[in-house]
Design an enzyme around this catalytic site. Structure first.
Site, PDB file in Angstrom:
ATOM      1  N   SER A 491      60.424  23.790  12.885  1.00  0.00           N
ATOM      2  CA  SER A 491      58.908  23.774  12.860  1.00  0.00           C
ATOM      3  C   SER A 491      58.298  22.853  11.696  1.00  0.00           C
ATOM      4  CB  SER A 491      58.713  25.227  12.310  1.00  0.00           C
ATOM      5  OG  SER A 491      57.373  25.778  12.702  1.00  0.00           O
ATOM      6  N   ASP A 579      58.129  28.225  23.833  1.00  0.00           N
ATOM      7  CA  ASP A 579      57.476  28.134  22.201  1.00  0.00           C
ATOM      8  C   ASP A 579      56.156  28.184  22.595  1.00  0.00           C
ATOM      9  OD1 ASP A 579      57.075  27.814  19.486  1.00  0.00           O
ATOM     10  OD2 ASP A 579      58.405  26.073  19.496  1.00  0.00           O
ATOM     11  N   HIS A 611      60.366  29.630  19.896  1.00  0.00           N
ATOM     12  CA  HIS A 611      60.286  28.958  18.540  1.00  0.00           C
ATOM     13  C   HIS A 611      61.452  29.020  17.658  1.00  0.00           C
ATOM     14  CE1 HIS A 611      57.993  26.615  15.797  1.00  0.00           C
ATOM     15  NE2 HIS A 611      58.263  27.559  14.757  1.00  0.00           N
TER      16      HIS A 611
END
Length: 640
Positions: A491, A579, A611
Site C-alpha cells: 500500500s 483491490d 488489497h
C-alpha cells in the site's frame, strides 16, 4: 552473543514458506456469553473457518460451524441467543462485507446472508443491542453515500431502519439502549466537531472541536460510556501524546481517563475490531472500562478497574508477552486471553477467576519453535532534522550481526504504525539471513501529534528522507552492507518502495511493491466514492486534492509514475485484481512503463484477491517470489 543477546553458534534451518504463510492452526478465540463454549478460527476445507467447542473440550471435539471454501473468515460475533453466531465475509477481497448467520444447532446447514445489498455496498459494523434481545445493530450503506444504522432480528432476518444518516461525514453514537447520544462530524475547516444529542428533541449541541490534521484516520476511539452520560475519545488536548478522555454529555467538560507520559493511546485495534487488541478493554456485560492500551517499546496496559487489576496480574504470569485480545463471559469469571509476542504469536489461555486455574488452550503455530525465531528490538533512529524515528530491528540468529543484507520493510497507511510483536515478514526475512528494519517515519501514528503532522506536505520528501536516514543508520552501526539493501512494502509501503527505486536508486539493490500506489492523483480519483468525504484531514491535507490543477501537478511530481525514467532497480510487483483501495491500474501502469524501458519487472496478479493476499496459496506464491527476488539481488538464503 549477538547484539540482541541470542547465541550465534547455530544458524537455524530454513522454515518452509508453506509453514510461514499458511493460515494459523488457531486464531481469534472468544468465549460465549454464558461461558460454556469457545469459538475460534482454524483451517477447514482449505480456508479459515469458525469452529466451536465446549469449554472443557479439545479441538478433537470441536465442530466447524462455517464452511467457506472461497475465502477465509476473519471476523465473527457471538449473539445473545446461544443458537446463532454471525460472521462477516466479502467476495474475493472486494471489501463488500456482508453479515451472515450460522445456526449452531445445525452447523451443517447453509449460512444466511442477513444483509443482501447491491455491489459496492458493505457492512462496516455490527453490535448487539442489550435493550432488544435477539437483535443486532448494523451499519451499512444500502444508499451508496450514506451508512445508515439498521436493526436486524437475528432469528428471522427482519430488518428495519434504526437511524438514517443525513451527513456523509457524521457518525451518530448510540448508548446501550440504542438511543442517539452523541454525534461526531467534520466541519468545513476540517475540525472534528463533537456534539451532544438531546434525547427528547434530537437537537445537536456542539461540545468540543478537535483539530483535524492530527487525526488523519478520524478521532479514535469513539465510545459512549456505559452510563450513556459521556463520550470516550482519543485527544491530544494541549500536549503531544494521545490520551483517552471523557467528554460530558451535559457540560462538555473534559476529564482525562487514562494518559501515560511519552506514550500515545494505541488505536491500531480500531482498524480491525474484535481481531486486533482494542484500545479500551471493557466488561462484556456492563460496558465499564477495565484497562487502556498504549504504544511503547512494548505495548503498555494501563489497568483502571480495581477488580480487573487482580485478573490482569494473574494473566500476566501466563506469558512473557503482552496482553492482546481478551474476552470473558457475562459474569466476568471465565476469561480467554491472547498474548502479543515477537516470536510466539497467538498463545491463548483460559483463566477461571473463580477457581484461580488457568489452562493453555492453543498456540497459533504449535509446530514452530520460538527459539528458532529472531527477537524484535526497539531502536530509535535520528532523522536528519532531529526528529526521533521509533523503529524495530530484527536480526537473523546464528550469524554475526554485521555487514548483513538488509531489507527495509515499510508499513502502509501511511497513517499506521509498526509495533513490537510478531511480524511474519520480519521473521521470514530474518530466517533467510536478512536484517530487517521497520521505521515509524513521520506521518506514522502512535508517536505523538508532532510526529504525525510533520508529514504534512512531505510525501516523497521528508517522509522518504526518514527511510534513507534509517538505512544510513543501519549501515553506520555496522548492521547492514550498503551494497545489499532492499526495500519492501504494501500500500503506502509499496509507494515508498517505488520511490526508493526512483529517488534513491543507488541505495537499493532490489525493491518489492505490494499493492502500492504509483499515481497519487489516480489513486485518489479511484477510491470508493463514499470515502471521499473523509479525505479532508488525510490525503487532501497531507498530499493534495487532484481536482485542484496546481495540487494535481504537485501530486504527479511526487508520483512514481512520473519518475519511471529514473528507475533501474530490479522490481517485483504484486497486485490483487479486486483491490478497491489501490486499483489494479496503479500496478499495471508502472509495470508497463518500466518494461517499455527494458527494466526487469516481475509482476504477480491474483484474480481472487483485493488489497493484500489472504488466501494461503496466494501468499505462498508471493513469498516464494520475494524469497527468490531478494536472494538474487541481495544474496540471502533461499530454499531449494
Amino acid at each position: 552473543m549477538s547484539i540482541t543477546g541470542r547465541p550465534t553458534d547455530q544458524r537455524p534451518n530454513l522454515v518452509d514458506i508453506e509453514e510461514f504463510f499458511a493460515d494459523p492452526k488457531f486464531a481469534n478465540p472468544s468465549i460465549s456469553p454464558d461461558g460454556t463454549r469457545i469459538a475460534y478460527l482454524a483451517p477447514h476445507r482449505g480456508r479459515r473457518n469458525v469452529w466451536v467447542r465446549g469449554i472443557d473440550q479439545t479441538h478433537d471435539d470441536a465442530v466447524p460451524v462455517t464452511a467457506d471454501t472461497r475465502r477465509g473468515i476473519t471476523t465473527y460475533h457471538w449473539t445473545d441467543d446461544p443458537r446463532w453466531l454471525l460472521y462477516l465475509q466479502d467476495t474475493d477481497g472486494n471489501e463488500d462485507w456482508h453479515l451472515y448467520r450460522v445456526d449452531l444447532d445445525d452447523p451443517g446447514s447453509a449460512s444466511v446472508d442477513l444483509t443482501p445489498m447491491d455491489p459496492g455496498s458493505r457492512v462496516v459494523g455490527a453490535e448487539a443491542l442489550p435493550s432488544i434481545p435477539g437483535s443486532v445493530l448494523v451499519a451499512m450503506n444500502r444508499r451508496p453515500m450514506f451508512f445508515d444504522t439498521f436493526l436486524i432480528e437475528v432469528a428471522t432476518g427482519a430488518t428495519t431502519l434504526h437511524r438514517e444518516q443525513d451527513d456523509p461525514t457524521a457518525a451518530v453514537l448510540l448508548n446501550r439502549g440504542g438511543e442517539p447520544a452523541f454525534q461526531t462530524s467534520l466541519a468545513a475547516d476540517g475540525a472534528v466537531e463533537i456534539s451532544a444529542i438531546d434525547a427528547a428533541t434530537e437537537h445537536t449541541r456542539v461540545l468540543r472541536r478537535l483539530g483535524g490534521a492530527e487525526h488523519p484516520v478520524g478521532v479514535q476511539p469513539q465510545e459512549v460510556t456505559a452510563d450513556g452520560k459521556g463520550l470516550l475519545v482519543g485527544s491530544y488536548q494541549d500536549g503531544d501524546n494521545l490520551r483517552l478522555i471523557r467528554i460530558d454529555h451535559e457540560t462538555g467538560a473534559e476529564t482525562v481517563v487514562a494518559a501515560v507520559d511519552g506514550h500515545d493511546l494505541d488505536i491500531s485495534g480500531t482498524m480491525l475490531p474484535g481481531v486486533l487488541p482494542p484500545p479500551i478493554y471493557t466488561h462484556r456485560r456492563t460496558g465499564e472500562i477495565l484497562a487502556v492500551r498504549f504504544v511503547g517499546e512494548r505495548p503498555h496496559i494501563e489497568v483502571l478497574d480495581q477488580d480487573f487489576a487482580e485478573i490482569h496480574t494473574r494473566l500476566q504470569k501466563l506469558s512473557d508477552g503482552v496482553l492482546g485480545t481478551l474476552s470473558s463471559d457475562n459474569s466476568g469469571q471465565r476469561w480467554i486471553a491472547t498474548f502479543v509476542h515477537d516470536r510466539d504469536p497467538g498463545v491463548t489461555w483460559l483463566y477461571d477467576h473463580g477457581t484461580g486455574e488457568a489452562r493453555l488452550l492453543f498456540r497459533a503455530h504449535p509446530d514452530r519453535d520460538p527459539n528458532t525465531l529472531s527477537p524484535m528490538a526497539s531502536v530509535t533512529v535520528p532523522a536528519r532534522d532531529g526528529l526521533p524515528l521509533p523503529s524495530f530491528l530484527t536480526l537473523p540468529i546464528g550469524v554475526e550481526p554485521r555487514n548483513l543484507p538488509l531489507v527495509l520493510v515499510v508499513h502502509g497507511g501511511p497513517w499506521y504504525y509498526d509495533e513490537w510483536g510478531y511480524s511474519s515478514d520480519a521473521q521470514f526475512l530474518a530466517n533467510r539471513g536478512y536484517a530487517v528494519l521497520q521505521v515509524n517515519f513521520r506521518g506514522s501514528l502512535g508517536y505523538g501529534r508532532r510526529h504525525v503532522t510533520a508529514a504534512i506536505g512531505e510525501f516523497a520528501r521528508a517522509m522518504h528522507d526518514d527511510l534513507i536516514d534509517a538505512v544510513d543508520w543501519a549501515v553506520a552501526e555496522g548492521y547492514a552492507d550498503p551494497d545489499r539493501i532492499g526495500i519492501y512494502g504494501g500500500s503506502y509501503g509499496g509507494y515508498a518502495a517505488l520511490l526508493g527505486a526512483a529517488l534513491t536508486p543507488d541505495r537499493f539493490a532490489a525493491a518489492v511493491d505490494y499493492v502500492g500506489i504509483s499515481d497519487l492523483a489516480n489513486f485518489l480519483r479511484t477510491l470508493p466514492p463514499f470515502t471521499r468525504a473523509f479525505n479532508v484531514n488525510n490525503w487532501y491535507r497531507y498530499v493534495g486534492d487532484p481536482e485542484i490543477p496546481e495540487q494535481e501537478a504537485d501530486m504527479l511530481s511526487r508520483s512514481p509514475i512520473t519518475m519511471v525514467d529514473r528507475m533501474n532497480t530490479p522490481l517485483l510487483v504484486a497486485q490483487g485484481a479486486n483491490d478497491v483501495r489501490v486499483v489494479q491500474a496503479e500496478s499495471d501502469n508502472i509495470v508497463t512503463r518500466l518494461r517499455e524501458r527494458g527494466i526487469p519487472v516481475e509482476y504477480l496478479i491474483a484474480d481472487d484477491e483485493g488489497h493484500g493476499f489472504e488466501n494461503p496459496e496466494n501468499r505462498i506464491l508471493l513469498y516464494r517470489a520475494i524469497e527468490k527476488h531478494f536472494a538474487r539481488h541481495l544474496g540471502g538464503r533461499v530454499a531449494e
